[in-house]
Design a protein around this motif. Structure first.
Motif, short mmCIF file in Angstrom:
data_model
loop_
_atom_site.label_atom_id
_atom_site.label_comp_id
_atom_site.label_asym_id
_atom_site.label_seq_id
_atom_site.Cartn_x
_atom_site.Cartn_y
_atom_site.Cartn_z
N ALA A 130 -27.75 55.24 -21.54
CA ALA A 130 -28.79 54.41 -22.16
C ALA A 130 -28.11 53.35 -23.02
N THR A 131 -28.37 52.10 -22.73
CA THR A 131 -27.70 50.99 -23.41
C THR A 131 -28.71 50.13 -24.16
N ASN A 140 -27.59 59.20 -17.03
CA ASN A 140 -27.48 57.74 -16.99
C ASN A 140 -27.26 57.23 -18.41
N SER A 185 -23.15 56.30 -14.70
CA SER A 185 -23.94 57.48 -14.34
C SER A 185 -23.01 58.62 -13.94
N SER A 229 -28.38 51.11 -15.01
CA SER A 229 -27.45 51.68 -15.99
C SER A 229 -26.01 51.44 -15.54
#
Length: 201
Positions: free
Chosen positions: A81-82, A79, A127, A124
Motif C-alpha cells: 500500500a503506497t 500488495n 507484491s 501496486s
C-alpha cells in the motif's frame, strides 16, 4: 507515568495500544474463495517474520472474508500500500458483503500472479505471492481462545517494479509505503532515514 491493565480498560478516549506499536506496515491482502470471487482488504496487524524461507503474516481480528477465503484455497497475495494508492486502499476496507469485489469497488486491476491463482493488485509496485504455512487462533494467557486468527504464509514469488531497484538494491523510500497509526484515521509516510551498522562481537 500513566498506568492501566488492559483487562480493566484503558480509561482514555482512544485505546493507545495501536498508537504505541506503530506506525505499522499494512497487510493489503488479496484472496478469493473456491468459486473465484475476489476479495481485497487491508490489515493493520501485519509484518514479516522470517528470512529463509520468507514468511509474512497478518491477523484477522474476527472471522473476515480474507480468512474464510484463505482457509478454502491456501493462498493469498500481499500488495504494498503506497501513498498514491492510499485512497483505493482505504476504499477496499469498506464493510461490504462477501460477494462484493473490492478490486472493482476501489477501481483497481486484478493482475495474474505467476505461482498462485490469487491475483495481485496491478497498480501496486510490490507484491508477494504466498502459500499458507499456518493459521493460528490466538489465545489469552489463560489459554482461552479469542476470535482472532494469525495467518502466516510463505512467500513463493515476488514482484517488484524495476524503478524501485537502484543498483540492484530495493529503495524503500521511493516506494512511498504508507503505515497505519493508532488513531481512528491516522496513517504515516516515511520520514527521516538514518543508518547504523550492526556492532561486531
Amino acid at each position: 507515568m500513566y498506568y492501566y491493565e488492559p483487562a480493566k480498560g484503558h480509561g482514555l478516549p482512544h485505546d493507545p495500544f495501536n498508537a504505541i506499536v506503530g506506525p505499522r506496515p499494512i497487510g493489503w491482502i488479496s484472496s478469493h474463495d473456491r468459486e473465484g470471487r475476489l476479495n481485497l482488504a487491508p490489515y493493520s496487524f501485519f509484518n514479516a517474520f522470517n528470512y529463509i524461507p520468507p514468511i509474512i503474516g497478518f491477523c484477522s481480528v474476527g472471522r473476515k472474508d480474507s480468512l474464510n477465503n484463505i482457509e478454502q484455497t491456501g493462498e493469498f497475495v500481499w500488495n504494498l500500500a503506497t501513498r498514491p494508492l492510499a485512497e483505493q486502499m482505504n476504499q477496499s476496507c469498506a464493510a461490504v458483503a462477501a460477494d462484493i469485489d473490492e478490486f472493482a469497488l476501489s477501481g483497481l486491476t486484478p493482475s495474474a500472479s505467476r505461482v498462485v491463482a490469487v491475483p495481485r493488485v496491478g497498480e501496486s509496485p510490490v507484491s508477494f505471492e504466498c502459500k499458507v504455512s499456518q493459521i493460528v487462533q490466538l489465545k489469552r494467557a489463560d489459554q482461552e481462545l479469542v476470535p482472532s486468527w494469525l495467518i502466516l504464509g510463505e512467500v513463493v514469488a515476488v514482484h517488484i517494479a524495476e524503478h524501485l531497484l537502484k543498483d540492484g538494491i530495493y529503495d524503500t523510500a521511493a516506494a512511498e509505503p504508507i503505515l497505519r497509526g493508532g488513531g481512528p484515521a491516522d496513517y504515516f509516510a516515511l520520514g527521516e532515514l538514518f543508518k547504523m551498522t550492526r556492532p561486531q562481537a
